[in-house]
Design an enzyme around this catalytic site. Structure first.
Site, short mmCIF file in Angstrom:
data_model
loop_
_atom_site.label_atom_id
_atom_site.label_comp_id
_atom_site.label_asym_id
_atom_site.label_seq_id
_atom_site.Cartn_x
_atom_site.Cartn_y
_atom_site.Cartn_z
N GLU A 6 1.48 7.77 -2.23
CA GLU A 6 2.74 8.41 -2.58
C GLU A 6 2.45 9.48 -3.62
OE1 GLU A 6 6.26 5.82 -3.17
OE2 GLU A 6 4.83 4.18 -2.91
N ARG A 38 -6.38 -6.30 -3.28
CA ARG A 38 -6.40 -5.11 -4.12
C ARG A 38 -7.33 -5.29 -5.31
NH1 ARG A 38 -0.52 -4.15 -6.20
NH2 ARG A 38 -1.55 -2.39 -7.23
N LYS A 59 2.68 4.15 -13.93
CA LYS A 59 3.06 5.51 -14.32
C LYS A 59 3.96 5.49 -15.55
CE LYS A 59 5.59 9.56 -12.60
NZ LYS A 59 6.29 10.16 -11.44
#
Length: 636
Positions: free
Chosen positions: A78, A308, A318
């Site tokens: 993204e 992951r 973020k």
């Protein structure tokens, strides 16, 4: 209905836990035999594709079995933030898997949510993929398919596979068995069985602006009786708030946007992806992924999920990094104390070292949780074999060798590495040299083996040792300013003194531009604990006040200039020097950036690994410490 903030992906209650879907076996279909191969070496850079999980994934749909003609994968970030260390695993797996099997990998931007998407993120993501040494087959965008996706959404409605819902967020949660209490029964949305023609009319009305954010959304008509929450009528299209409606690429054309659950599998299908590799957080989504492809009767890629990569002792979100930047705890998103990929690049960590680290960890379905020191150990091991060595003094202390003439000059040959291929260079040895302040003590002791009054030490690569004879101190601070020493040249026929230890040094020789002066920034962990988010006063309260230590008067030997000219060190992955033809031959059109200052890397002998920082100017050389030589840098 608040569809700008759609309900979180539905999760099963404890009594509804669903096992991951299994790949159905074809009746009487013989398993393809694996070709016998030699066992890969432990340091084989392709190891994770040859054995284990990813090898098994390939065997499920392999070229040899006739199931596919070539391997096609994709990396679908993204574009709403900078990539971090966790993304390096996804890049290495998706691009590396395709490359290992002679296939292709797309870089696809999943740009279906205009909120937060910015040009800087698109650019930085492309740069990081190239920096890690991978070449996308093409750079694509989910938004390229907005017209096609919308047409398929209408087709899904016409097939009675989707409907327009006007429920509130709370109502949707309740329909899925949520809300107050636990284990509540699931029930259908009251709009679920409206006529398909009515849903189609309402869906078109959504597109044409009849509804505002929160008033309508398109949901897929799946299976509420399925124990998998990813089949509980997921959202397919939503209406964003007006201020977030303008798209980075399509402008004001669209008032509605497709969700990840609707877009992802269809874009995979459009691009002919053979192996859709993603993390295990999407494992339950495999059922809805395959359901939608089947409902629309389009090509169905094979989705498989791996664990992951998480790194403790730092923050990757973020929002938290924005807080760190805005409140002045770090310089920017590329501050070397962060674990964004642009920060790791600036810190001087080679892209090949990151790929080596991922390969070393291997790939399974288990989540990999790594402490920072484990990461640094891997980087240290990589640098040991790939960068040259120089002598650098962080806190210089002047040594005057009194029995040498003022104009004494001896050129000393010093290799750049244990590897002869790196070559060697000559540096001056003169009457005045600089040593590390920590390499001298005013008072000697039996367990100390460096320089002290009356003690002899060797200077690395200098033919004979020196013995400290006296020292001078600043009358105000009491700090030692100068050490006087004797060069232990043997008398004719006598045996030279043999020192018990050697120390590094840099000579004063203006004629040879020695020393090269620099400011060194040594970076320590940004946080004091392994879990900053767990601090009762918030993650910012866990900041390490000594995360950056600066040595403003460092000195490097003159061999540094040759190292700078011969960079990049190492010339691997996305840091190779390319010819003009190579620069223009990228099938994706993404140009590889020229090697930056951080590619000037070297080992400061007995100190640490360093690189040049991007803030360096013609007059001010700034070095970043990449990693220390050892995990415990304390020495006697």
């Amino acid at each position: 209905m608040d569809t700008t903030s759609l309900p979180d992906r539905p999760k099963p209650s404890k009594s509804q836990k669903q096992k991951p879907p299994k790949q159905p076996k074809a009746a009487n279909a013989p398993k393809p035999k694996r070709a016998e191969a030699a066992k890969p070496a432990p340091d084989d850079p392709q190891l994770m594709f040859k054995v284990g999980f990813l090898s098994d994934v390939y065997q499920e749909r392999s070229i040899e079995s006739g199931a596919i003609d070539k391997v096609v994968t994709r990396f679908p970030p993204e574009p709403n933030g900078f990539l971090h260390i966790g993304h390096s695993k996804a890049i290495a797996i998706n691009f590396g898997f395709a490359k290992h099997h002679g296939g292709e990998c797309y870089l696809r931007f999943d740009d279906t949510n205009p909120k937060g998407e910015e040009e800087q993120y698109f650019v930085a993501i492309e740069e990081m993929v190239k920096w890690l040494g991978f070449e996308p087959k093409r750079v694509t965008y989910s938004s390229d398919n907005f017209d096609r996706l919308y047409a398929l959404a209408e087709a899904l409605v016409e097939r009675d596979g989707a409907y327009v819902c006007h429920c509130t967020k709370a109502e949707v949660i309740a329909q899925r068995g949520g809300g107050e209490g636990e284990g509540n029964p699931r029930y259908a949305c009251p709009h679920r069985n409206r006529p398909t023609a009515e849903s189609l009319t309402e869906f078109r009305a959504m597109r044409h602006g009849k509804y505002e954010a929160g008033e309508a959304a398109l949901r897929m008509k799946q299976n509420l009786d399925d124990g998998n929450p990813q089949m509980w009528d997921l959202f397919a299209y939503r209406i964003p708030e007006k201020e977030h409606r303008k798209h980075h690429r399509t402008g004001d054309k669209w008032r509605i946007y497709p969700t990840y659950d609707f877009t992802h599998c269809l874009c995979d299908s459009f691009e002919g992806i053979t192996h859709s590799l993603c993390t295990t957080e999407f494992e339950l989504s495999r059922v809805s992924y395959e359901w939608l492809c089947d409902e629309l009767e389009v090509y169905k890629p094979m989705q498989r999920e791996y664990g992951r990569l998480n790194v403790s002792g730092t923050v990757l979100s973020k929002r938290k990094i924005v807080d760190l930047v805005n409140k002045g705890h770090v310089r920017a998103w590329d501050d070397p104390r962060l674990y964004t990929l642009i920060a790791l690049r600036r810190r001087g960590i080679p892209p090949g070292a990151i790929l080596s680290f991922v390969n070393e960890l291997g790939v399974t379905k288990a989540i990999t949780n790594i402490e920072l020191r484990r990461f640094e150990t891997s980087i240290r091991r990589y640098l040991e074999l790939t960068v040259p060595r120089l002598m650098l003094v962080l806190e210089p202390l002047t040594v005057i060798i009194d029995n040498l003439d003022d104009d004494y000059l001896e050129m000393v040959d010093v290799p750049f590495s244990k590897n002869p291929a790196y070559g060697s260079h000559t540096i001056p040895f003169t009457k005045k040299v600089y040593i590390e302040r920590s390499d001298f003590r005013e008072v000697d002791s039996d367990d100390y083996f460096r320089l002290a009054p009356g003690k002899t030490v060797g200077l690395l690569k200098v033919p004979f040792p020196i013995t400290a004879t006296s020292f001078e101190k600043d009358s105000n601070s009491g700090e030692v300013m100068v050490v006087h020493a004797k060069y232990e040249t043997p008398l004719d026929g006598s045996t030279p003194k043999k020192p018990k230890s050697f120390i590094h040094w840099v000579a004063s020789s203006p004629a040879h531009n020695s020393p090269v002066k620099a400011t060194v920034r040594a970076f320590n962990p940004l946080f004091r604990s392994n879990n900053p988010a767990a601090h009762p006063d918030g993650f910012l309260a866990d900041i390490n006040s000594e995360s950056e230590q600066i040595s403003p008067h460092a000195m490097i030997e003159c061999g540094f200039e040759e190292i700078r000219q011969r960079a990049p060190w190492p010339a691997e992955a996305g840091e190779k020097k390319l010819t003009d033809a190579e620069k223009n031959s990228s099938p994706s059109g993404v140009q590889q950036a020229a090697p930056g200052p951080e590619t000037v890397r070297f080992q400061g002998m007995r100190v640490a690994y360093f690189c040049v920082d991007r803030e360096t100017t013609k007059d001010d050389l700034i070095l970043n410490r990449i990693v220390s030589l050892k995990e415990d840098v304390g020495k006697d």
